[in-house]
Design an enzyme around this catalytic site. Structure first.
Site, mmCIF file in Angstrom:
data_model
loop_
_atom_site.group_PDB
_atom_site.id
_atom_site.type_symbol
_atom_site.label_atom_id
_atom_site.label_comp_id
_atom_site.label_asym_id
_atom_site.label_seq_id
_atom_site.Cartn_x
_atom_site.Cartn_y
_atom_site.Cartn_z
ATOM 1 N N LYS A 1 1.845 2.030 7.413
ATOM 2 C CA LYS A 1 2.059 1.394 8.319
ATOM 3 C C LYS A 1 3.462 2.165 9.391
ATOM 4 O O LYS A 1 4.148 2.707 8.901
ATOM 5 C CB LYS A 1 2.959 -0.265 8.713
ATOM 6 C CG LYS A 1 1.324 -0.939 7.542
ATOM 7 C CD LYS A 1 0.752 -1.343 8.297
ATOM 8 C CE LYS A 1 0.936 -1.812 9.181
ATOM 9 N NZ LYS A 1 -0.030 -2.837 10.626
ATOM 10 N N ASP B 1 -2.566 -6.724 15.961
ATOM 11 C CA ASP B 1 -1.628 -4.889 15.251
ATOM 12 C C ASP B 1 -1.746 -4.672 16.666
ATOM 13 O O ASP B 1 -0.860 -3.717 17.291
ATOM 14 C CB ASP B 1 -2.619 -4.344 14.844
ATOM 15 C CG ASP B 1 -2.329 -4.285 12.473
ATOM 16 O OD1 ASP B 1 -1.119 -4.604 13.166
ATOM 17 O OD2 ASP B 1 -3.539 -4.077 12.444
ATOM 18 N N TYR C 1 -0.730 4.435 10.803
ATOM 19 C CA TYR C 1 -0.788 3.991 11.686
ATOM 20 C C TYR C 1 0.011 3.328 12.583
ATOM 21 O O TYR C 1 1.533 3.377 12.427
ATOM 22 C CB TYR C 1 -1.111 1.775 11.226
ATOM 23 C CG TYR C 1 -3.111 2.770 10.668
ATOM 24 C CD1 TYR C 1 -4.258 3.109 11.359
ATOM 25 C CD2 TYR C 1 -2.963 2.059 8.988
ATOM 26 C CE1 TYR C 1 -4.660 2.599 10.868
ATOM 27 C CE2 TYR C 1 -4.253 2.187 8.179
ATOM 28 C CZ TYR C 1 -5.969 2.507 9.053
ATOM 29 O OH TYR C 1 -6.660 2.452 8.633
ATOM 30 N N GLU D 1 -5.612 5.345 14.529
ATOM 31 C CA GLU D 1 -6.474 4.027 14.303
ATOM 32 C C GLU D 1 -6.884 4.990 16.214
ATOM 33 O O GLU D 1 -7.768 4.312 16.758
ATOM 34 C CB GLU D 1 -5.601 2.709 15.634
ATOM 35 C CG GLU D 1 -4.685 3.357 16.504
ATOM 36 C CD GLU D 1 -3.182 3.510 16.207
ATOM 37 O OE1 GLU D 1 -2.082 3.544 16.604
ATOM 38 O OE2 GLU D 1 -2.945 3.411 14.230
ATOM 39 N N ARG E 1 0.949 -1.140 -0.310
ATOM 40 C CA ARG E 1 0.078 0.226 0.003
ATOM 41 C C ARG E 1 0.748 1.144 0.298
ATOM 42 O O ARG E 1 1.500 1.291 0.469
ATOM 43 C CB ARG E 1 -0.951 -0.001 1.371
ATOM 44 C CG ARG E 1 -1.720 -1.264 1.008
ATOM 45 C CD ARG E 1 -2.327 -1.093 2.515
ATOM 46 N NE ARG E 1 -1.729 -1.770 3.824
ATOM 47 C CZ ARG E 1 -2.213 -1.640 4.747
ATOM 48 N NH1 ARG E 1 -3.835 -1.748 5.145
ATOM 49 N NH2 ARG E 1 -1.470 -2.587 5.434
ATOM 50 N N HIS F 1 -0.061 1.482 16.076
ATOM 51 C CA HIS F 1 -0.733 0.779 17.000
ATOM 52 C C HIS F 1 -0.004 0.756 18.523
ATOM 53 O O HIS F 1 0.709 -0.980 18.506
ATOM 54 C CB HIS F 1 -0.859 -0.276 16.493
ATOM 55 C CG HIS F 1 -1.973 -0.315 15.126
ATOM 56 N ND1 HIS F 1 -3.567 -1.173 15.868
ATOM 57 C CD2 HIS F 1 -1.897 -0.726 14.052
ATOM 58 C CE1 HIS F 1 -4.323 -1.070 14.827
ATOM 59 N NE2 HIS F 1 -3.526 -0.228 13.577
#
Length: 362
Positions: A75, A270, A94, A118, A15, A96
């Protein structure tokens, strides 16, 4: 403002954080964009598309990390990227952090501002930047169950939808949020017998109305989880506590109650996973076996469908990125409390309450 897009370095992550169309919108608003060479290729976007959108394509990721005001990713930073974090850089991706102590320490040490997709909330308390990837991960989880229940993939040799005179697979979904709803919908669409366990009475009413009796919706507690494990061929872990580590709903001793070669698809990996025996895996090596139970714990499931995922992600993130570029981090946080909840790390400390509680306890 100078906005940077780098090629994702997480294994098998194809991505990209921003489409050429999104880039053109930001450039048209007076901002500048640096895009790493090849960043969009995995999602079907050549460098030429970014150049046509007004971006500058550069060969060195380090140049982008070192110069931009906002770095937008898909990510979390990994490996050598941790050393590129710097004071004042706004990292929008993201994160996490509940399951990433090394990254958390690196962010705190660097002075970078870590904004996690998130934990950004809208005016209704929903998670608008997590939702699109949760929808895709849920859909994929239903497909993964069907695939890994087959014998060649190490499963029980069961067809998800059964056959005339033969019962379908039984699928247990832990959690009735976005992931759980879409996982149940796909599994049910394939003909499986699906049960959702959910703790919220209000959510159970919603699920009952949504599925109109086609999916069994039960109150979740320790007893119901144990009871259901012995009678289901597959489990999809779809629990979420925003910003916090996922609760361990399945302990190792519970695996012994599951049918031989049953599969657990832990979408919550995650955030550390909802099974005691879950550890992150990759698309290259997605499964492993513990006590005769197959575990699928890929930490970036939507990365398997990057063309779809990139477009869905940019649709959600672009309005936020646009306002961040227009207002700056301080200005945006001042006018939008929901966006401010996305700030996980700032001023050399963890500022998101749920994440801070985890590391304070440690």
């Amino acid at each position: 403002m100078l906005i940077g897009v780098v090629k994702e370095t997480k294994l098998a992550e194809r991505r990209v954080a921003l489409t050429p169309a999104g880039t053109a919108e930001l450039v048209g608003a007076g901002h500048r964009a640096l895009v790493e060479h090849g960043a969009g290729e995995g999602s079907g976007f050549p460098d030429a598309a970014y150049i046509d959108a007004g971006a500058t394509v550069v060969d060195q990721a380090e140049k982008i990390w070192g110069e931009v005001d906002v770095l937008v990713k898909v990510k979390e930073p990994v490996g050598p990227e941790l050393g590129l974090l710097r004071n004042g850089l706004v990292l929008f991706t993201y994160l996490h952090l509940a399951a990433a102590p090394e990254l958390t320490k690196a962010l705190v040490r660097s002075g970078a501002i870590g904004v996690g997709y998130e934990t950004v909330e809208d005016s209704s308390g929903r998670l608008p930047l997590l939702a699109p990837m949760s929808e895709i991960a849920g859909r994929l989880a239903g497909q993964v169950v069907a695939q890994y229940l087959t014998s060649p993939m190490g499963g029980r040799g069961i067809l998800a939808g059964g056959a005339p005179g033969v019962a379908p697979a039984r699928v247990l979904v832990l959690g009735g949020g976005v992931v759980g709803v879409y996982a149940a919908r796909v599994a049910r669409g394939l003909g499986s017998d699906v049960t959702i366990l959910e703790r919220s009475d209000e959510r159970l009413r919603y699920l009952d109305e949504r599925f109109e009796g086609s999916v069994r919706c039960l109150m979740s507690d320790a007893h119901s989880v144990v009871q259901q494990l012995s009678s289901n061929d597959a489990v999809i872990g779809a629990v979420l506590l925003p910003g916090a580590a996922a609760p361990k709903l399945i302990t190792r001793p519970m695996l012994a109650t599951m049918p031989s070669r049953a599969i657990i698809v832990d979408v919550a990996i995650d955030q550390g996973g909802c099974t005691e025996t879950s550890v992150p895996t990759t698309h290259e090596t997605p499964t492993y076996v513990v006590d005769d139970v197959v575990h699928y714990c890929v930490a970036n499931m939507p990365g398997a469908v990057p063309v779809t995922s990139t477009r869905a992600l940019t649709n959600a993130t672009l309005p936020y990125l646009h306002r961040l570029a227009d207002l700056g981090i301080d200005g945006y946080c001042a006018v939008d409390a929901g966006f401010a909840k996305g700030v996980n790390v700032r001023d050399h400390r963890v500022v998101h309450p749920a994440v801070a509680a985890i590391y304070a306890a440690a």
